[in-house]
Motif scaffolding. Sequence first.
Motif, mmCIF file in Angstrom:
data_model
loop_
_atom_site.group_PDB
_atom_site.id
_atom_site.type_symbol
_atom_site.label_atom_id
_atom_site.label_comp_id
_atom_site.label_asym_id
_atom_site.label_seq_id
_atom_site.Cartn_x
_atom_site.Cartn_y
_atom_site.Cartn_z
ATOM 1 N N LEU A 51 23.379 74.791 42.063
ATOM 2 C CA LEU A 51 21.717 73.694 43.110
ATOM 3 C C LEU A 51 23.030 72.430 43.439
ATOM 4 C CD1 LEU A 51 18.889 73.307 43.200
ATOM 5 C CD2 LEU A 51 19.439 71.811 41.531
ATOM 6 N N GLU A 188 27.781 75.868 36.355
ATOM 7 C CA GLU A 188 27.342 75.126 37.230
ATOM 8 C C GLU A 188 27.727 74.080 37.219
ATOM 9 O OE1 GLU A 188 25.906 73.634 41.087
ATOM 10 O OE2 GLU A 188 24.730 72.963 39.283
ATOM 11 N N LEU A 189 28.802 73.676 38.341
ATOM 12 C CA LEU A 189 29.460 72.925 38.890
ATOM 13 C C LEU A 189 29.042 71.484 39.487
ATOM 14 C CD1 LEU A 189 33.113 74.587 38.259
ATOM 15 C CD2 LEU A 189 31.673 73.044 36.458
ATOM 16 N N GLU A 190 29.045 70.192 39.000
ATOM 17 C CA GLU A 190 29.255 68.841 40.500
ATOM 18 C C GLU A 190 30.142 67.925 40.284
ATOM 19 O OE1 GLU A 190 26.440 69.532 42.485
ATOM 20 O OE2 GLU A 190 26.120 67.304 43.346
ATOM 21 N N ILE A 241 22.765 71.500 38.625
ATOM 22 C CA ILE A 241 23.055 69.893 38.362
ATOM 23 C C ILE A 241 23.471 69.637 39.844
ATOM 24 C CG2 ILE A 241 25.247 70.019 37.206
ATOM 25 C CD1 ILE A 241 24.894 67.069 35.732
#
Length: 266
Positions: A51, A188-190, A241
């Motif tokens: 995302l 999941e990374l941000e 995120i």
Amino acid sequence: MKYFIALLCLSLSSIANTETLKKTSTSQVTQLHYQIIAERSHKPSLFTEGLIVKEGYFYESSGLYAKSMLVSYPIAEPASTWAKLSAPFSKKQLIPERYFAEGLTLLNNKLYQLTWQEGTLLIYDAISFNLLGTLNYKGEGWGLTSDGKQLIRSDGSTRLFFHNAENFDIEKTLDVSLNQQPIINLNELEYNDGFIWSNIWHDNRIVKINPTTGEVVSILDLSNLVQTLHLHDPESVLNGIAYDADKKAFWITGKQWSKIFLIKIN
Ligand SMILES: [Ca+2]
């Protein structure tokens, strides 16, 4: 007796050292607080694997074999419930059935999408969603983000891989630790403001990682937020995120969730 006293002193000093270490390490990792400042609908058909937010739009990678896709849709949504549920995607790119889509990031007007076990990085034009090409890599693809220069991948282990954005060669690896212990299942990374934020698979916590040392500096526990959704499928885990530069806050969602939340972290 002398030997006994020396031994006693030694063990007392080692207990003291352990206590100091515990105090030092727990004081280094801060627990973050958050406020929900907005929420909007999220299609429960999306099996969120990546995302991101860019200029008023979400870009989302949805997984599973024969169901994977890349979609975008506006952050602002219609007021009525019916319109919210039926709102079409602004753009949608179906992924070939043999791929299980995973992490997604945007760099220099290109979208980069990982695949789980297929060792294929899919590269798209961010405006048209046309496939520009593919690159190969070894190992699994879970989460993907960018620090503006390199592409940063997780593979479900404790390790992050920093890839060259042109050829996807690995230029650096980083082992992530929490209180000196390896932390696994990074998903999941941000990347935001000099830190890497990571979801942990099947965990309601998001960790904030120092990209130089690999140390977790802060933890964001979203258990209370997750509970409000009354999720039934054990795979409907927190896994989304995205930093919104306009709102200076993070959008949070998960696999098959019915909502996306905008939170301020402090
Ligand atoms: Ca992200």
